[in-house]
Each structure stands twice: as C-alpha cells, then as structure tokens.
Write a protein that holds these residues in place. Structure first.
Motif, PDB file in Angstrom:
ATOM      1  N   ALA A   1      41.242  29.294  30.701  1.00 61.89           N
ATOM      2  CA  ALA A   1      40.834  30.662  31.055  1.00 61.89           C
ATOM      3  C   ALA A   1      40.899  31.601  29.856  1.00 61.89           C
ATOM      4  CB  ALA A   1      41.711  31.200  32.185  1.00 61.89           C
ATOM      5  N   MET A   2      41.901  31.391  28.986  1.00 67.88           N
ATOM      6  CA  MET A   2      42.088  32.286  27.856  1.00 67.88           C
ATOM      7  C   MET A   2      41.438  31.774  26.576  1.00 67.88           C
ATOM      8  SD  MET A   2      46.009  33.571  28.424  1.00 67.88           S
ATOM      9  CE  MET A   2      45.899  34.736  27.072  1.00 67.88           C
TER      10      MET A   2
ATOM     11  N   THR B   1      34.660  40.517  39.871  1.00 67.62           N
ATOM     12  CA  THR B   1      35.050  39.115  39.735  1.00 67.62           C
ATOM     13  C   THR B   1      34.407  38.276  40.837  1.00 67.62           C
ATOM     14  OG1 THR B   1      37.152  39.700  38.706  1.00 67.62           O
ATOM     15  CG2 THR B   1      37.013  37.523  39.734  1.00 67.62           C
ATOM     16  N   PHE B   2      34.463  38.766  42.065  1.00 65.14           N
ATOM     17  CA  PHE B   2      33.913  37.999  43.182  1.00 65.14           C
ATOM     18  C   PHE B   2      32.387  37.995  43.182  1.00 65.14           C
ATOM     19  CE2 PHE B   2      38.265  38.204  44.497  1.00 65.14           C
ATOM     20  CZ  PHE B   2      38.461  36.909  44.948  1.00 65.14           C
ATOM     21  N   ILE B   3      31.772  39.033  42.656  1.00 66.86           N
ATOM     22  CA  ILE B   3      30.316  38.995  42.491  1.00 66.86           C
ATOM     23  C   ILE B   3      29.952  37.881  41.512  1.00 66.86           C
ATOM     24  CG2 ILE B   3      28.334  40.242  41.520  1.00 66.86           C
ATOM     25  CD1 ILE B   3      29.602  42.807  42.747  1.00 66.86           C
ATOM     26  N   GLY B   4      30.711  37.792  40.419  1.00 64.54           N
ATOM     27  CA  GLY B   4      30.487  36.712  39.459  1.00 64.54           C
ATOM     28  C   GLY B   4      30.714  35.345  40.077  1.00 64.54           C
ATOM     29  N   LEU B   5      31.751  35.229  40.883  1.00 65.46           N
ATOM     30  CA  LEU B   5      32.041  33.968  41.566  1.00 65.46           C
ATOM     31  C   LEU B   5      30.899  33.585  42.497  1.00 65.46           C
ATOM     32  CD1 LEU B   5      33.920  31.645  42.615  1.00 65.46           C
ATOM     33  CD2 LEU B   5      34.761  33.310  44.284  1.00 65.46           C
TER      34      LEU B   5
ATOM     35  N   ALA C   1      40.419  23.880  40.492  1.00 62.50           N
ATOM     36  CA  ALA C   1      39.391  24.239  39.509  1.00 62.50           C
ATOM     37  C   ALA C   1      38.719  25.553  39.887  1.00 62.50           C
ATOM     38  CB  ALA C   1      38.352  23.125  39.397  1.00 62.50           C
ATOM     39  N   LEU C   2      38.490  25.765  41.183  1.00 62.54           N
ATOM     40  CA  LEU C   2      37.882  27.028  41.621  1.00 62.54           C
ATOM     41  C   LEU C   2      38.815  28.187  41.333  1.00 62.54           C
ATOM     42  CD1 LEU C   2      35.473  28.404  43.150  1.00 62.54           C
ATOM     43  CD2 LEU C   2      37.003  28.389  45.127  1.00 62.54           C
ATOM     44  N   ARG C   3      40.102  28.002  41.631  1.00 59.41           N
ATOM     45  CA  ARG C   3      41.098  29.056  41.375  1.00 59.41           C
ATOM     46  C   ARG C   3      41.144  29.395  39.886  1.00 59.41           C
ATOM     47  NH1 ARG C   3      44.647  30.963  44.670  1.00 59.41           N
ATOM     48  NH2 ARG C   3      46.504  31.976  43.928  1.00 59.41           N
ATOM     49  N   ALA C   4      41.139  28.375  39.046  1.00 60.03           N
ATOM     50  CA  ALA C   4      41.148  28.606  37.599  1.00 60.03           C
ATOM     51  C   ALA C   4      39.886  29.334  37.159  1.00 60.03           C
ATOM     52  CB  ALA C   4      41.277  27.279  36.864  1.00 60.03           C
ATOM     53  N   TRP C   5      38.745  28.963  37.724  1.00 59.77           N
ATOM     54  CA  TRP C   5      37.480  29.613  37.372  1.00 59.77           C
ATOM     55  C   TRP C   5      37.497  31.086  37.785  1.00 59.77           C
ATOM     56  CZ3 TRP C   5      32.473  29.630  40.484  1.00 59.77           C
ATOM     57  CH2 TRP C   5      31.412  30.124  39.713  1.00 59.77           C
ATOM     58  N   VAL C   6      38.018  31.367  38.976  1.00 66.36           N
ATOM     59  CA  VAL C   6      38.094  32.762  39.446  1.00 66.36           C
ATOM     60  C   VAL C   6      38.944  33.597  38.496  1.00 66.36           C
ATOM     61  CG1 VAL C   6      39.015  34.251  41.274  1.00 66.36           C
ATOM     62  CG2 VAL C   6      37.642  32.263  41.872  1.00 66.36           C
TER      63      VAL C   6
END
Length: 185
Positions: free
Chosen positions: A155-156, A52-56, A69-74
C-alpha cells in the motif's frame, strides 16, 4: 467478512453491479477506512472515505483476489487519497470558522460520557499527531485496518523491512510519549 454472506459471493455480486453487495462491502470497510483517515488528521475524513469507495467500486470489475487482498487494496486507495489531500491542503491551506465546527454539536446527550469520549479521542489524535506521517501510516494500517506487513508495504510502496522499521520506531515513539506524559502503559 462480518456480513453474513461468503466473501466470494459478495465480490461476484458487487462485480455484477448488485447494490446489496456494494452496501455490504461499504458497511464492512467504511468504519475502519474513515477511522484511518480521521486519525491521520484529514479535515474531511468522510469525504475522503467516499472518494476511496468510489475508486473501489469503479475498479472492482477488474479486481481478483481474496478478502485480505480487497482490504489491502481499499487501504491503498485510502492512503493515496490521503496523500492527495495533504498535497492539496499544502497548496491551499484551509481554516475552520469556529471551535464548534471542529467539535461538532450534540444536544441532549450524556455530558459526562460525551466528555470522556472527547478526551479519549483527543488523546489518541494527539498521540497519532506526535508521529511522523510514515510511522503513523504504518501503525494505523496495521492496527486500524488490520493489514499484514506485506499488505502495508504494498500500500505504501515500501519494502517489508522498511515497514517493520517504521512500525518499530513508531511504537518506540508512542511509548516514550506515553512515559513522558505519565499515561499508563
């Protein structure tokens, strides 16, 4: 963020490649991402959190938005990694070698405290496992990730009304399960 530096500064530094900013984002978000993945029954929640963090971090340069927005994206990334993991596992089921692998081993700890933590964790995991995947996803994103209904819907890939309905049904399912087992509400 609980990192001591205003979010826009951390975001700008992370987008510029500053290691301290990546670390600050990871330190702030990793516990809830890993908890979300663990409560969803991921066999390797730490590995999925890393993915997940690699993708982030690889997509961070194009991110625009605030902390929410960042939290939702993560959590969108984490949810997608989880779905990918479910698909992978359904094609190739994995088994564990022993119970010790599942429980972990700690030497020299407080046995009573460890037992209570394990019992509490087991109870929460069992309650989460009693929910259908979509209800569990909604409740964990709302509670563990602290996302809004709109963020969970994005997210879903569902409507806000659908997320509200899933949340309501999930809470009713948990309530009836707790009543059935006689656990205090």
């Amino acid at each position: 963020m609980a990192i001591g530096t205003p979010f826009p500064e951390v975001l700008s530094a992370a987008q510029a490649g500053a290691a301290w900013a990546f670390e600050a984002l990871y330190r702030d978000l990793a516990p809830s991402v890993t908890g979300y993945l663990r409560l969803h029954g991921a066999l390797e929640p730490d590995d999925l959190a890393s993915e997940t963090f690699i993708g982030l971090f690889t997509g961070l340069s194009s991110f625009e938005g605030d902390e929410g927005a960042l939290r939702a994206w993560v959590f969108t990334i984490a949810h997608r990694r989880l779905v990918d993991d479910w698909r992978r596992r359904s094609r190739r089921p994995q088994t564990s070698g022993s119970d010790e692998d599942l429980l972990g081993s700690t030497v020299g700890g407080n046995v009573e405290e460890d037992a209570l933590v394990l019992l509490g964790s087991t109870a929460v995991e069992q309650l989460c496992a009693s929910l259908p995947d979509d209800q569990r996803s909604v409740l964990l994103m709302r509670i563990v990730a602290d996302l809004s209904l709109e963020q969970v819907a994005a997210a879903m890939g569902r409507s806000v009304a659908a997320v509200k309905a899933l949340q309501r049904r999930g809470l009713l399912t948990l309530r009836s399960e707790l009543e059935r087992t006689g656990a205090p509400l």
